[in-house]
Design a protein around this motif. Sequence first.
Motif, PDB file in Angstrom:
ATOM      1  N   LEU A  47     -20.768 -24.181  -4.211  1.00 24.94           N
ATOM      2  CA  LEU A  47     -19.926 -24.925  -3.369  1.00 24.94           C
ATOM      3  C   LEU A  47     -20.474 -26.271  -2.817  1.00 24.94           C
ATOM      4  O   LEU A  47     -20.110 -27.131  -2.602  1.00 24.94           O
ATOM      5  CB  LEU A  47     -19.456 -23.733  -2.240  1.00 24.94           C
ATOM      6  CG  LEU A  47     -18.265 -22.929  -2.812  1.00 24.94           C
ATOM      7  CD1 LEU A  47     -17.613 -21.964  -1.523  1.00 24.94           C
ATOM      8  CD2 LEU A  47     -17.029 -23.670  -3.197  1.00 24.94           C
ATOM      9  N   LEU A  48     -21.866 -25.853  -2.598  1.00 23.50           N
ATOM     10  CA  LEU A  48     -22.399 -26.988  -1.813  1.00 23.50           C
ATOM     11  C   LEU A  48     -22.742 -28.235  -2.862  1.00 23.50           C
ATOM     12  O   LEU A  48     -22.580 -29.152  -2.389  1.00 23.50           O
ATOM     13  CB  LEU A  48     -24.101 -26.445  -1.235  1.00 23.50           C
ATOM     14  CG  LEU A  48     -23.941 -25.436   0.136  1.00 23.50           C
ATOM     15  CD1 LEU A  48     -25.283 -24.774   0.201  1.00 23.50           C
ATOM     16  CD2 LEU A  48     -23.355 -26.344   1.200  1.00 23.50           C
ATOM     17  N   LEU A  49     -22.938 -27.860  -4.036  1.00 24.44           N
ATOM     18  CA  LEU A  49     -23.042 -28.712  -5.177  1.00 24.44           C
ATOM     19  C   LEU A  49     -21.675 -29.530  -5.392  1.00 24.44           C
ATOM     20  O   LEU A  49     -21.670 -30.709  -5.385  1.00 24.44           O
ATOM     21  CB  LEU A  49     -23.512 -28.034  -6.355  1.00 24.44           C
ATOM     22  CG  LEU A  49     -24.884 -27.786  -6.452  1.00 24.44           C
ATOM     23  CD1 LEU A  49     -25.256 -27.049  -7.713  1.00 24.44           C
ATOM     24  CD2 LEU A  49     -25.972 -29.217  -6.295  1.00 24.44           C
ATOM     25  N   TYR A  50     -20.565 -28.919  -5.300  1.00 25.51           N
ATOM     26  CA  TYR A  50     -19.362 -29.428  -5.341  1.00 25.51           C
ATOM     27  C   TYR A  50     -19.062 -30.267  -3.981  1.00 25.51           C
ATOM     28  O   TYR A  50     -18.562 -31.601  -4.318  1.00 25.51           O
ATOM     29  CB  TYR A  50     -18.465 -28.097  -5.189  1.00 25.51           C
ATOM     30  CG  TYR A  50     -16.847 -28.949  -5.170  1.00 25.51           C
ATOM     31  CD1 TYR A  50     -16.245 -29.429  -6.373  1.00 25.51           C
ATOM     32  CD2 TYR A  50     -15.928 -28.638  -4.058  1.00 25.51           C
ATOM     33  CE1 TYR A  50     -15.086 -29.853  -6.523  1.00 25.51           C
ATOM     34  CE2 TYR A  50     -14.754 -29.218  -4.184  1.00 25.51           C
ATOM     35  CZ  TYR A  50     -14.284 -29.753  -5.258  1.00 25.51           C
ATOM     36  OH  TYR A  50     -12.994 -30.096  -5.397  1.00 25.51           O
ATOM     37  N   ASN A  51     -19.740 -30.059  -3.078  1.00 28.58           N
ATOM     38  CA  ASN A  51     -19.377 -30.803  -1.848  1.00 28.58           C
ATOM     39  C   ASN A  51     -20.062 -31.937  -2.089  1.00 28.58           C
ATOM     40  O   ASN A  51     -19.940 -33.138  -1.229  1.00 28.58           O
ATOM     41  CB  ASN A  51     -19.541 -30.117  -0.488  1.00 28.58           C
ATOM     42  CG  ASN A  51     -18.837 -29.241  -0.034  1.00 28.58           C
ATOM     43  OD1 ASN A  51     -17.630 -29.293  -0.306  1.00 28.58           O
ATOM     44  ND2 ASN A  51     -19.194 -27.837   0.575  1.00 28.58           N
ATOM     45  N   THR A  52     -21.275 -32.190  -2.882  1.00 28.58           N
ATOM     46  CA  THR A  52     -22.140 -33.405  -3.010  1.00 28.58           C
ATOM     47  C   THR A  52     -21.485 -34.358  -4.120  1.00 28.58           C
ATOM     48  O   THR A  52     -22.128 -35.337  -4.591  1.00 28.58           O
ATOM     49  CB  THR A  52     -23.599 -32.957  -3.263  1.00 28.58           C
ATOM     50  OG1 THR A  52     -23.497 -32.332  -4.589  1.00 28.58           O
ATOM     51  CG2 THR A  52     -24.171 -31.967  -2.430  1.00 28.58           C
ATOM     52  N   PHE A  53     -20.489 -33.650  -4.989  1.00 25.09           N
ATOM     53  CA  PHE A  53     -20.214 -34.496  -6.092  1.00 25.09           C
ATOM     54  C   PHE A  53     -18.869 -35.210  -5.807  1.00 25.09           C
ATOM     55  O   PHE A  53     -18.234 -35.017  -4.807  1.00 25.09           O
ATOM     56  CB  PHE A  53     -19.574 -33.297  -7.017  1.00 25.09           C
ATOM     57  CG  PHE A  53     -19.095 -33.774  -8.340  1.00 25.09           C
ATOM     58  CD1 PHE A  53     -20.066 -34.027  -9.475  1.00 25.09           C
ATOM     59  CD2 PHE A  53     -17.788 -34.189  -8.675  1.00 25.09           C
ATOM     60  CE1 PHE A  53     -19.607 -34.551 -10.682  1.00 25.09           C
ATOM     61  CE2 PHE A  53     -17.287 -34.560  -9.844  1.00 25.09           C
ATOM     62  CZ  PHE A  53     -18.134 -34.629 -10.779  1.00 25.09           C
ATOM     63  N   PRO A  54     -18.908 -36.598  -6.373  1.00 22.63           N
ATOM     64  CA  PRO A  54     -19.929 -37.019  -7.245  1.00 22.63           C
ATOM     65  C   PRO A  54     -21.056 -38.034  -6.946  1.00 22.63           C
ATOM     66  O   PRO A  54     -21.779 -38.430  -7.723  1.00 22.63           O
ATOM     67  CB  PRO A  54     -18.726 -37.839  -8.275  1.00 22.63           C
ATOM     68  CG  PRO A  54     -18.058 -38.408  -7.326  1.00 22.63           C
ATOM     69  CD  PRO A  54     -17.824 -37.276  -6.237  1.00 22.63           C
ATOM     70  N   GLU A  55     -21.336 -38.061  -5.461  1.00 23.16           N
ATOM     71  CA  GLU A  55     -22.187 -38.726  -5.164  1.00 23.16           C
ATOM     72  C   GLU A  55     -23.715 -38.449  -5.461  1.00 23.16           C
ATOM     73  O   GLU A  55     -24.548 -39.606  -5.696  1.00 23.16           O
ATOM     74  CB  GLU A  55     -22.385 -38.862  -3.486  1.00 23.16           C
ATOM     75  CG  GLU A  55     -21.116 -39.271  -3.034  1.00 23.16           C
ATOM     76  CD  GLU A  55     -19.906 -38.419  -2.943  1.00 23.16           C
ATOM     77  OE1 GLU A  55     -20.068 -37.407  -3.113  1.00 23.16           O
ATOM     78  OE2 GLU A  55     -18.893 -38.954  -2.482  1.00 23.16           O
TER      79      GLU A  55
END
Length: 493
Positions: A47-55
């Motif tokens: 979920l944390l990776l999803y929140n950084t996507f796509p930056e």
Amino acid sequence: MNTPLLILLSVLVPLTGAGLVSQLQRLPNLRETITLLSAVVLFIINLLLYNTFPEMTSQRLVLAEPFENLPIAFRVEAYGLLFALVASGLWIVTSIYSIGYMRAHDELNQTRFYTLFAVAIACVMAIAYSDNLFTLFLFYEALTVTTYPLVTHAGTKQAKKQGRVYLVLLMGSSVAFLLPAIVLTYLQAGRLDFVAGGLLSGVLNAQWLAPLLLLYLLGIAKAGIMPLHHWLPSAMVAPTPVSALLHAVAVVKAGVFTILKVVVYVIGPDFIAGQGAHHWLVWLPMLTILVASLIAMTKDHLKERLAYSTISQLSYIVLGALAANSYGLQGASLHIAMHAFAKITLFFAAGAILVANHKTKVSELAGLGHAMPFTFAMFTIGSLSIIGLPVFGGMWSKWYLIAGAAAFDGPTFTQWAMLATLTVSSLLNIAYLLTIPVRAFFASPGIPSVHAKEAPLPCLIGMAVPAIFCIYLFFDPHWLLNLSQPTTANGLP
């Protein structure tokens, strides 16, 4: 947000959980608590990776470079993030379900089961975030090896025999077809990186497109394309939680995920669409869809019927990928998630029926719906989602797959055959899936059982969560739609 660190943790967390669980054979409650905590932490990481996507897609984790231009490297990408979120989320519900199933069924070697399950999930995370074909291939093979003991978990002569079929077909196809395809790709491009638009686009001679694509389709046997599909029914000898997550979500989806990555980032959809030589290849998934559906109708053993259903549904994804247009690719990637939630519900229901009432055959289910109304209600929801009816999430993936077939840039006859295949197979879905709860609720039992009952509560919870998502994703598919498009060169979907 340190994206490379999160990617590393996505692999290390399940591995750490596996290490801890392996030492807790005498403490089953703690063992299962660690399993659940590992699953929850992994899902939070994704979920944390999803929140950084796509930056943060430009951030890359390189573990090693054993050969020139062949690093073991990882990066966040749309398809990989979708795969990782689905697999890690369903690991949570599978862990809950497993507690009820493994204890109620008095399974042996439960510590080994939970340990290897976590290791397999670590391999799935590595596959999902692989930044090149070399890295993906390493963990694709590692997944085969780590899941083999899960398939042969029962330790019986039959389990070992089926396990050999599983191992020989998956590893044999990799050596005979997939490895040569990867070597040819490296010789052509000088590297194996995933490139927006296709690594081989403008590099590969067009006359080699169809043979190379055929090598990939045959070599990625985890996608279940006929005739290299027998490993999947063989794997049904495994405990139901293994059948559910690893053979309805992780292992089989690793196959179709790899095909999707090859089409989009290795060969290139525009390059494929621009050549007429590959058009005959779409008949492979079309035939698999129809033949597997027809075989499913003949199977009385419930898990075998679900296995052939999975073989058919996987080729929906392959067909969407080979359509090589935006609709087909979006339908293919959406179907990875939609099918996962629906099929895991069906497998959980099959396991619940076995645990609570020791029934394994469709012919034995007449009238059982009155004793197990919750289980068969969940089975109905999963079936309707796979069929693709509103208000179930499976409708959206089939919508885009049909649009992809309609937009197929090939012979008109092939285009109509694709549309007919998707339509006829949906009708066959009704025949071999929906008739099961109808039989359970409305047919008269031959010999009524006064002892028939629902499965333990953890099994019911495990069924309910993905079934709820089958409905929820019809009304709110937006996060999946955002991840069902390939990442472009600038990192934006």
